[in-house]
Design a protein around this motif. Sequence first.
Motif, PDB file in Angstrom:
ATOM      1  N   ARG A   1      37.537  -1.412  15.166  1.00 19.60           N
ATOM      2  CA  ARG A   1      37.712  -0.955  13.303  1.00 19.60           C
ATOM      3  C   ARG A   1      38.880  -1.137  13.170  1.00 19.60           C
ATOM      4  O   ARG A   1      39.479  -1.517  12.249  1.00 19.60           O
ATOM      5  CB  ARG A   1      37.864   0.531  13.980  1.00 19.60           C
ATOM      6  N   ASP A   2      39.808  -1.350  14.727  1.00 22.61           N
ATOM      7  CA  ASP A   2      40.930  -2.207  14.764  1.00 22.61           C
ATOM      8  C   ASP A   2      40.812  -3.664  13.909  1.00 22.61           C
ATOM      9  O   ASP A   2      41.879  -4.155  12.782  1.00 22.61           O
ATOM     10  CB  ASP A   2      42.279  -2.344  15.631  1.00 22.61           C
TER      11      ASP A   2
ATOM     12  N   GLU B   1      34.076   0.310  20.488  1.00 19.95           N
ATOM     13  CA  GLU B   1      34.438   1.101  18.682  1.00 19.95           C
ATOM     14  C   GLU B   1      35.985   0.955  18.320  1.00 19.95           C
ATOM     15  O   GLU B   1      35.926   0.392  17.117  1.00 19.95           O
ATOM     16  CB  GLU B   1      33.811   1.941  18.911  1.00 19.95           C
ATOM     17  N   SER B   2      36.472   0.730  18.916  1.00 19.36           N
ATOM     18  CA  SER B   2      38.179   1.412  18.074  1.00 19.36           C
ATOM     19  C   SER B   2      38.681  -0.533  17.874  1.00 19.36           C
ATOM     20  O   SER B   2      39.919  -0.709  17.070  1.00 19.36           O
ATOM     21  CB  SER B   2      39.281   2.384  19.413  1.00 19.36           C
TER      22      SER B   2
ATOM     23  N   GLU C   1      33.463   3.787  23.978  1.00 17.71           N
ATOM     24  CA  GLU C   1      35.001   4.569  22.068  1.00 17.71           C
ATOM     25  C   GLU C   1      35.671   3.084  22.620  1.00 17.71           C
ATOM     26  O   GLU C   1      36.360   2.803  20.873  1.00 17.71           O
ATOM     27  CB  GLU C   1      35.591   5.283  23.429  1.00 17.71           C
ATOM     28  N   PHE C   2      36.340   2.475  23.470  1.00 16.15           N
ATOM     29  CA  PHE C   2      36.909   0.981  23.370  1.00 16.15           C
ATOM     30  C   PHE C   2      36.495  -0.325  22.300  1.00 16.15           C
ATOM     31  O   PHE C   2      37.321  -0.340  21.360  1.00 16.15           O
ATOM     32  CB  PHE C   2      37.607   0.585  25.378  1.00 16.15           C
TER      33      PHE C   2
END
Length: 76
Positions: free
Chosen positions: A61-62, A57-58, A54-55
């Motif tokens: 995205r950023d 992927e975030s 999850e980290f």
Amino acid sequence: MSWPFVALLVLAAALVVGAEWERLGGRIGRDAWSARQRRKRKAGLTLIRTDEEEFAESVQRDLDRLLTTEEKDRRS
């Protein structure tokens, strides 16, 4: 029906099954049975995502949302 006719009928059926075994084996053979069992087992599984995924992927995205120098040049 006479017994030679029945024997010829059985031999013809065996010949057809022997000729089509490759195609039939994919549907009714041991491999097909194991594939069906595997699909049944996999249908009940759920995917558990880790915090690391999850980290990552975030962060991705950023990074995708950040402006680059090329984008600034095009806007000017």
